[in-house]
Structures are given as C-alpha cells and as structure tokens.
Design an enzyme around this catalytic site. Structure first.
Site, PDB file in Angstrom:
ATOM      1  N   ASP A 227      80.307  41.815  47.416  1.00 39.94           N
ATOM      2  CA  ASP A 227      78.961  42.136  46.929  1.00 39.94           C
ATOM      3  C   ASP A 227      78.583  41.252  45.747  1.00 39.94           C
ATOM      4  O   ASP A 227      79.427  40.931  44.900  1.00 39.94           O
ATOM      5  CB  ASP A 227      78.925  43.612  46.507  1.00 39.94           C
ATOM      6  CG  ASP A 227      77.503  44.116  46.317  1.00 39.94           C
ATOM      7  OD1 ASP A 227      76.566  43.452  46.786  1.00 39.94           O
ATOM      8  OD2 ASP A 227      77.335  45.173  45.694  1.00 39.94           O
ATOM      9  N   GLY A 228      77.314  40.858  45.704  1.00 36.04           N
ATOM     10  CA  GLY A 228      76.796  40.197  44.514  1.00 36.04           C
ATOM     11  C   GLY A 228      76.395  38.746  44.676  1.00 36.04           C
ATOM     12  O   GLY A 228      76.036  38.098  43.686  1.00 36.04           O
ATOM     13  N   ASN A 229      76.432  38.194  45.879  1.00 41.55           N
ATOM     14  CA  ASN A 229      76.045  36.795  46.051  1.00 41.55           C
ATOM     15  C   ASN A 229      74.607  36.548  45.583  1.00 41.55           C
ATOM     16  O   ASN A 229      74.333  35.571  44.873  1.00 41.55           O
ATOM     17  CB  ASN A 229      76.163  36.378  47.520  1.00 41.55           C
ATOM     18  CG  ASN A 229      77.600  36.286  47.993  1.00 41.55           C
ATOM     19  OD1 ASN A 229      78.527  36.244  47.198  1.00 41.55           O
ATOM     20  ND2 ASN A 229      77.791  36.251  49.299  1.00 41.55           N
ATOM     21  N   ARG A 230      73.713  37.427  45.997  1.00 42.93           N
ATOM     22  CA  ARG A 230      72.293  37.222  45.652  1.00 42.93           C
ATOM     23  C   ARG A 230      72.046  37.432  44.167  1.00 42.93           C
ATOM     24  O   ARG A 230      71.294  36.677  43.539  1.00 42.93           O
ATOM     25  CB  ARG A 230      71.416  38.161  46.485  1.00 42.93           C
ATOM     26  CG  ARG A 230      71.452  37.848  47.980  1.00 42.93           C
ATOM     27  CD  ARG A 230      70.328  38.502  48.735  1.00 42.93           C
ATOM     28  NE  ARG A 230      70.429  39.959  48.714  1.00 42.93           N
ATOM     29  CZ  ARG A 230      69.499  40.770  49.215  1.00 42.93           C
ATOM     30  NH1 ARG A 230      68.392  40.282  49.741  1.00 42.93           N
ATOM     31  NH2 ARG A 230      69.675  42.079  49.200  1.00 42.93           N
TER      32      ARG A 230
ATOM     33  N   ARG B 202      85.741  46.387  45.881  1.00 47.87           N
ATOM     34  CA  ARG B 202      84.303  46.095  45.893  1.00 47.87           C
ATOM     35  C   ARG B 202      83.926  45.382  44.611  1.00 47.87           C
ATOM     36  O   ARG B 202      84.219  45.860  43.507  1.00 47.87           O
ATOM     37  CB  ARG B 202      83.463  47.362  46.025  1.00 47.87           C
ATOM     38  CG  ARG B 202      81.971  46.989  46.063  1.00 47.87           C
ATOM     39  CD  ARG B 202      81.044  48.133  46.369  1.00 47.87           C
ATOM     40  NE  ARG B 202      79.691  47.627  46.550  1.00 47.87           N
ATOM     41  CZ  ARG B 202      78.845  48.038  47.467  1.00 47.87           C
ATOM     42  NH1 ARG B 202      79.208  48.973  48.308  1.00 47.87           N
ATOM     43  NH2 ARG B 202      77.640  47.509  47.555  1.00 47.87           N
TER      44      ARG B 202
ATOM     45  N   SER C  80      76.446  43.566  57.063  1.00 45.59           N
ATOM     46  CA  SER C  80      76.331  44.913  57.613  1.00 45.59           C
ATOM     47  C   SER C  80      75.145  45.017  58.571  1.00 45.59           C
ATOM     48  O   SER C  80      74.283  44.130  58.633  1.00 45.59           O
ATOM     49  CB  SER C  80      76.155  45.931  56.479  1.00 45.59           C
ATOM     50  OG  SER C  80      74.859  45.814  55.916  1.00 45.59           O
ATOM     51  N   THR C  81      75.098  46.113  59.312  1.00 43.88           N
ATOM     52  CA  THR C  81      73.950  46.349  60.192  1.00 43.88           C
ATOM     53  C   THR C  81      72.666  46.487  59.376  1.00 43.88           C
ATOM     54  O   THR C  81      71.593  46.103  59.829  1.00 43.88           O
ATOM     55  CB  THR C  81      74.180  47.619  61.028  1.00 43.88           C
ATOM     56  OG1 THR C  81      74.596  48.699  60.170  1.00 43.88           O
ATOM     57  CG2 THR C  81      75.269  47.397  62.075  1.00 43.88           C
ATOM     58  N   GLU C  82      72.778  47.000  58.152  1.00 44.62           N
ATOM     59  CA  GLU C  82      71.599  47.137  57.289  1.00 44.62           C
ATOM     60  C   GLU C  82      71.077  45.782  56.807  1.00 44.62           C
ATOM     61  O   GLU C  82      69.893  45.650  56.482  1.00 44.62           O
ATOM     62  CB  GLU C  82      71.924  48.009  56.073  1.00 44.62           C
ATOM     63  CG  GLU C  82      72.157  49.493  56.381  1.00 44.62           C
ATOM     64  CD  GLU C  82      73.528  49.775  56.980  1.00 44.62           C
ATOM     65  OE1 GLU C  82      73.704  50.855  57.577  1.00 44.62           O
ATOM     66  OE2 GLU C  82      74.409  48.900  56.877  1.00 44.62           O
ATOM     67  N   ASN C  83      71.945  44.789  56.766  1.00 45.36           N
ATOM     68  CA  ASN C  83      71.540  43.467  56.278  1.00 45.36           C
ATOM     69  C   ASN C  83      70.520  42.779  57.182  1.00 45.36           C
ATOM     70  O   ASN C  83      69.871  41.809  56.769  1.00 45.36           O
ATOM     71  CB  ASN C  83      72.750  42.551  56.103  1.00 45.36           C
ATOM     72  CG  ASN C  83      73.623  42.946  54.940  1.00 45.36           C
ATOM     73  OD1 ASN C  83      74.838  42.694  54.947  1.00 45.36           O
ATOM     74  ND2 ASN C  83      73.053  43.572  53.916  1.00 45.36           N
ATOM     75  N   PHE C  84      70.362  43.268  58.411  1.00 46.15           N
ATOM     76  CA  PHE C  84      69.360  42.687  59.308  1.00 46.15           C
ATOM     77  C   PHE C  84      67.937  42.915  58.800  1.00 46.15           C
ATOM     78  O   PHE C  84      66.997  42.294  59.295  1.00 46.15           O
ATOM     79  CB  PHE C  84      69.505  43.270  60.720  1.00 46.15           C
ATOM     80  CG  PHE C  84      70.633  42.669  61.511  1.00 46.15           C
ATOM     81  CD1 PHE C  84      70.485  41.449  62.152  1.00 46.15           C
ATOM     82  CD2 PHE C  84      71.850  43.318  61.606  1.00 46.15           C
ATOM     83  CE1 PHE C  84      71.522  40.889  62.882  1.00 46.15           C
ATOM     84  CE2 PHE C  84      72.898  42.768  62.335  1.00 46.15           C
ATOM     85  CZ  PHE C  84      72.738  41.556  62.977  1.00 46.15           C
TER      86      PHE C  84
END
Length: 259
Positions: free
Chosen positions: A30-33, A201, A75-79
């Site tokens: 987590d945290g790339n953006r 995480r 994740s599926t939410e990332n779409f």
C-alpha cells in the site's frame, strides 16, 4: 551520516533476534500513489517505484529463507480507478511478468510464479503473459511467488464454493466429506499455497482489506502494520515484521511448555 552507519548494525541485530522464519509471508503493498503525490511524481512513476521495491523485497525474502510470499498487487476494488491509471498498471504488470521469462534470479533460485485472483477480469494479452510465466516456472519448488491480481478474498471463497458444488453435482464429491481441507484445496484454483504465517501492510493503514481471509485470518497469522509507503519499504521493516512473528511463536512455545 550517523544513521547510514547505524542502520546496518541495527539490521544485523534484528536478524539475530529472529529465530523463527515464517514459511509464508503475505504483503499488502500500500502507498504507491500517496508516495508519488508526496514526492511530486506522476502516479504511474509511483507504481513503477513500487514494482522496483517488490523486486528488492523478494531478494531479501529469499535471503532470509521465506519460501512462500504472496503480494496483494491489485484488488477487485482497484478496477474503479480511472482508465489511464488502469492502462498504465496493466502495462506494468505485463512488463514484469514478461521479464520473469528471462530473469536469472527466478531460474537460479527455482522460484515458481503463480497468479491468484479472478482471471476473467484481466485483459487477454496480460493473461497470456501471466500464463506464459506460470508455465516457465511450473516445475520449480524452492520458492513460491504468488501474485494477487484482480483478487478479493470473499470472491475467492465464492469461486471455491462453486467448484465444490460442481463436483457434488457431478457425483465426484460426497457432501458429507466436505471439510476445511476440501475448501482449501479448491481455493486459488488449487494452487499450492500454505496457510499464512505473517501479513505485512505498508502505508500506515491498519486493516487487512479482504486479503487471504481463509489462509490468514482462519489460521490466526501474525500481522504487522508499518508507516512507510511501499516504495520506501526497507529491509529493516521486513525484519521488524518477522520479529513480530518470532515473538508470537515464542509465546506459543512458552504456553506449550506450561500446559
């Protein structure tokens, strides 16, 4: 200057402390953006720096003896992200899976690469590259790298349930014999993934985000949350996480001796 001198000493101290090596480490990258935003960089560059960090962490994990590592990459939410970011991510994923075919580290260390997640959601060209990387490493058994793409924990359990029901309908599986072992054998298309010992995480967010709920939460894995964004993750952070697992194992051993 002082910090650069002390960090190697601290690394060695941490490694000395870790007596129990987790067999399976799962990482929520987590945290790339947010890293890119704080550094004034494009989001695409943040993801690329995150991919570079992934390669470094994989090297460390192999050096430390972690045999299974699962990376929550998409994740599926990332779409729900915008089309430009999705296109950039899919291109990056394709580039990295293509590189696996000729990566000396993968073939020297005999690392099996496999994807977990909903393959039906991925572009055809990306899926073809992923499957080529899987075929190229299928016979390796020293280390296992599981890439969670288009992944959602509840979705994975739903797919496993459908697979089990399909076998019951065909008459090849007696409903009365269904057990936790049966469910585990149908997760992730039957990929050989053991229970999770440690979840890490990054990004200072204290939640496990629907990641490997059966293999992690169901087996009471240790969890380590840390502040650094994924591109800034250090070997020290990995060792600190492994120390949390080690401490948990020491407590279990002491409890066993008292009983």
């Amino acid at each position: 200057m002082l910090r650069s001198r002390l960090e190697p000493l601290y690394e060695r101290y941490l490694q000395w402390q870790v007596k129990h090596i987790p067999r399976h480490v799962a990482v929520i990258q987590d945290g790339n953006r947010r890293f890119a935003q704080e550094q004034g960089l494009d989001t695409a560059l943040g993801h690329r720096l995150g991919a570079d960090a992934t390669e470094q962490v994989l090297d460390w994990a192999c050096e430390l003896g972690v045999r299974h590592i699962t990376l929550y990459t998409f994740s599926t939410e990332n779409f729900r992200r915008n089309k430009d970011e999705l296109a950039s991510l899919f291109a990056l994923f394709q580039e990295k899976f293509l590189a696996i075919l000729t990566d000396e580290r993968v073939h020297k260390n005999h690392i099996r690469v496999q994807m977990i997640g909903d393959r039906s959601l991925l572009p055809d060209d990306l899926l073809e590259t992923i499957e080529a990387a899987e075929r190229a490493t299928l016979h390796y058994t020293n280390y296992y790298l599981n890439i969670a793409l288009a992944y959602g924990g509840r979705n994975e359990i739903v797919h496993a349930a459908r697979s089990i029901l399909g076998e019951v309908k065909l008459g090849t599986l007696d409903p009365g014999t269904i057990s936790t072992t049966t469910v585990e054998s149908h997760l992730n298309r039957g990929a050989p993934i053991p229970p999770v010992d440690l979840i890490i995480r990054t990004g200072n967010d204290c939640r496990t985000s629907n990641f490997l709920p059966w293999l992690a939460n169901g087996h009471e894995s240790a969890v380590y949350f840390c502040a650094p964004y994924w591109p800034a993750f250090r070997r020290i952070d990995l060792l600190r996480a492994m120390r949390v697992y080690d401490q948990r194992m020491l407590l279990k051993e002491r409890a066993g001796r008292r009983s």
